[in-house]
Structure formats: structure tokens, C-alpha cells
Design an enzyme around this catalytic site. Sequence first.
Site, PDB file in Angstrom:
ATOM      1  N   ARG A 158      -2.709   5.027   5.627  1.00  0.00           N
ATOM      2  CA  ARG A 158      -2.724   6.484   5.758  1.00  0.00           C
ATOM      3  C   ARG A 158      -2.627   6.917   7.224  1.00  0.00           C
ATOM      4  O   ARG A 158      -2.738   8.105   7.535  1.00  0.00           O
ATOM      5  CB  ARG A 158      -4.001   7.034   5.114  1.00  0.00           C
ATOM      6  CG  ARG A 158      -3.962   8.520   4.759  1.00  0.00           C
ATOM      7  CD  ARG A 158      -5.135   8.907   3.877  1.00  0.00           C
ATOM      8  NE  ARG A 158      -6.415   8.574   4.456  1.00  0.00           N
ATOM      9  CZ  ARG A 158      -7.133   9.376   5.249  1.00  0.00           C
ATOM     10  NH1 ARG A 158      -6.697  10.577   5.551  1.00  0.00           N
ATOM     11  NH2 ARG A 158      -8.294   8.974   5.726  1.00  0.00           N
ATOM     12  N   LYS A 159      -2.402   5.989   8.116  1.00  0.00           N
ATOM     13  CA  LYS A 159      -2.279   6.315   9.547  1.00  0.00           C
ATOM     14  C   LYS A 159      -0.871   6.833   9.837  1.00  0.00           C
ATOM     15  O   LYS A 159      -0.089   6.231  10.574  1.00  0.00           O
ATOM     16  CB  LYS A 159      -2.597   5.086  10.398  1.00  0.00           C
ATOM     17  CG  LYS A 159      -4.037   4.609  10.261  1.00  0.00           C
ATOM     18  CD  LYS A 159      -4.279   3.355  11.087  1.00  0.00           C
ATOM     19  CE  LYS A 159      -5.705   2.854  10.924  1.00  0.00           C
ATOM     20  NZ  LYS A 159      -5.951   1.587  11.679  1.00  0.00           N
ATOM     21  N   THR A 160      -0.563   7.962   9.227  1.00  0.00           N
ATOM     22  CA  THR A 160       0.774   8.544   9.332  1.00  0.00           C
ATOM     23  C   THR A 160       0.756   9.773  10.234  1.00  0.00           C
ATOM     24  O   THR A 160      -0.304  10.256  10.622  1.00  0.00           O
ATOM     25  CB  THR A 160       1.276   8.937   7.936  1.00  0.00           C
ATOM     26  OG1 THR A 160       0.271   9.732   7.286  1.00  0.00           O
ATOM     27  CG2 THR A 160       1.553   7.719   7.082  1.00  0.00           C
ATOM     28  N   HIS A 296       4.636   1.469  10.183  1.00  0.00           N
ATOM     29  CA  HIS A 296       4.954   2.884  10.400  1.00  0.00           C
ATOM     30  C   HIS A 296       4.401   3.462  11.701  1.00  0.00           C
ATOM     31  O   HIS A 296       4.790   4.558  12.089  1.00  0.00           O
ATOM     32  CB  HIS A 296       4.484   3.738   9.212  1.00  0.00           C
ATOM     33  CG  HIS A 296       3.041   3.552   8.839  1.00  0.00           C
ATOM     34  ND1 HIS A 296       2.039   4.324   9.354  1.00  0.00           N
ATOM     35  CD2 HIS A 296       2.449   2.681   7.990  1.00  0.00           C
ATOM     36  CE1 HIS A 296       0.880   3.947   8.840  1.00  0.00           C
ATOM     37  NE2 HIS A 296       1.100   2.940   8.011  1.00  0.00           N
TER      38      HIS A 296
END
Length: 317
Positions: A158-160, A296
Site C-alpha cells: 500500500r506504499k503507493t 512500485h
Amino acid sequence: MSTIATSNIPLPTEAAHHGSLSDLLPSHWPTLVTAWLAEDTPSFDYGGFVVGSAPRTAQLLCKSPGVLAGTPFVDEIFKQLDCAVKWHSKEGDYIDTSKDSKGKIKVATVKGPTRKLLLGERVALNTLARCSGVATKSRKMLDLVRENGYTGILAGTRKTTPGFRLVEKYGMLVGGIDGHRHDLSSMIMLKDNHIWAKGSITAAVKAAKSVGGFALKVEVECQSEVEADEAIEAGADVVMLDNFTGEGIKVAARSLRDRWRGKREFLIESSGGLTEENVRGYICNDIDIISTSSVHQGVAHVDFSLKIEHGSEVPAT
């Protein structure tokens, strides 16, 4: 790696019996595109005044090797600007720019009013470059773990980028990996701060189960086998072994499997600083999920450009 091999697990884009990955996108997603366009042109379009609205044709060129990802976003960007896109490559294709002497491969043709082609140019290129970069890194990492014998799930995190998560998670799927949870509502993940704030793993899992119901899995971040045992006993569906060493996680995963065999059903996830450089040391098929933000965060973008035709030679398709 000079090329990216096709993994032995079918990629989402290769499953012909499924719909297109674009079918996953929520009904409101075009509003993201509207916001991107508004950010880039908040008032007057001075360059548009210079070029006018005569119809023109532009070529979308790929200038560095990578997996093509993000075509629905590009389509919507130009749709909102009254332009039409014709793709010459498919979502998920690996674009090998070495096949052209100039290192440029035509992946799409875009037609529309000149000023609107240019209004969409930078927004489309930025989105495509980022999404393709995530897809390329995801596929490369997937191929690496498969080549080293891992049969489980490779997942992103979730480190977006705030406001851009949909594109980045989409890029992971095009690359063939699991998107993990998309947001705080998708799964109940209890990390160290949740545990410390609640007082214990058992109390935190109990509280989570009381509101999550049967539809949401509960995952607990664990720093030791003792914590993992407490989480499993409390009813956790997934235990994340966080920041273990490569050898440490293999020992812990095997020990947990042996100790709880026939008593509890659970998944084991490995996470914490895993990259292409070190993941080989963590590969173990007692682990169900390897999660990493390296697919990402800080990935190289695939280089694209948009060139309005003016009689010059058109690159290879």
C-alpha cells in the site's frame, strides 16, 4: 536482464476467458483523468492558441524497453479531449526497442485537434510511463522468484503515491503480480502500532473480528515466532513475518507449519525490505506470500514520447 521472460504463471492479460483488466476499474475513475487535465491546464491554454485546432495525427513512441501498461487511462485522457487512440501494441506486451535501429517503437496513433493532442500529451505520457514502469518491475521480479523456485504469491504493498494508487495497483496486475490490499477497507491488517495501542495481539484480533465479520481477513504483523503463535491462536487469517533474516524466516515458517498442522488454517507472508538484490535469500515455499514495495517505489519509468507527424519517417511498429 536483456529481456523479460514469460513466467510459468499465466499473466492476467493472457487469460482469454476473463474480461480485460480495464473491467476492474470503478465507475468513477474517469473523474481522476478530469482532475489530472485540470491540474495541467488550470486556466488559459496559451500553447493551444499558438497551434490552433486543425486536425492532426500524432505517433505515440516507446523509447525504452518495458511492459506496456495503462492504455485505458491514455484512452480516457484523449477521449475527454475529443481525440481517438489506435493501439498497435496490446496491454501487457513487452516492447523491445532494440528491434528498431533508432530505438523507437510506435505503440499507438492518436488523432484529433492539434491543441487537444498537446493538452493530453504530458498527462498521457506521465501516466503511461509510470504505469508501465510498475508493470515492468513487477514482471521482472515475478520472473526472478519463479526462476528461483518460488511457487507462491508475489504482491505489492500500500506504499503507493497518494491520488495515483489506482494506476499503480493496475500496473502491478498488468505485470502479473498480486495487488495485495488496496486500502484500509480491503483487509484488516494489524501492524505494530495497532498492537501497541490496543495492548496485545489477542485483544487486537478479537476487536477486529468483532467488526470485520466473515468477509474480511485479519492479518497480523509479527516480529517473532512467539507473536505469530499468539496471532494464530487468536484467529488471524494471515501472519506477516516482518523484517526477518532470510534464514530466520525459513526456520520460522517451517516451525509454524509443523506446530500448527491440523490445528489452524492460516497464510504466512514475508515482508520487509525485499528487493531484486536480496529476495533470493528469502525464497521458501513454506511462505505463501512475498510482499514488496520495490515493484512500485522508486522504479524506473518506461520512456514514451508523442510526436505530431510532419512528413518524417515513421518508426517501426
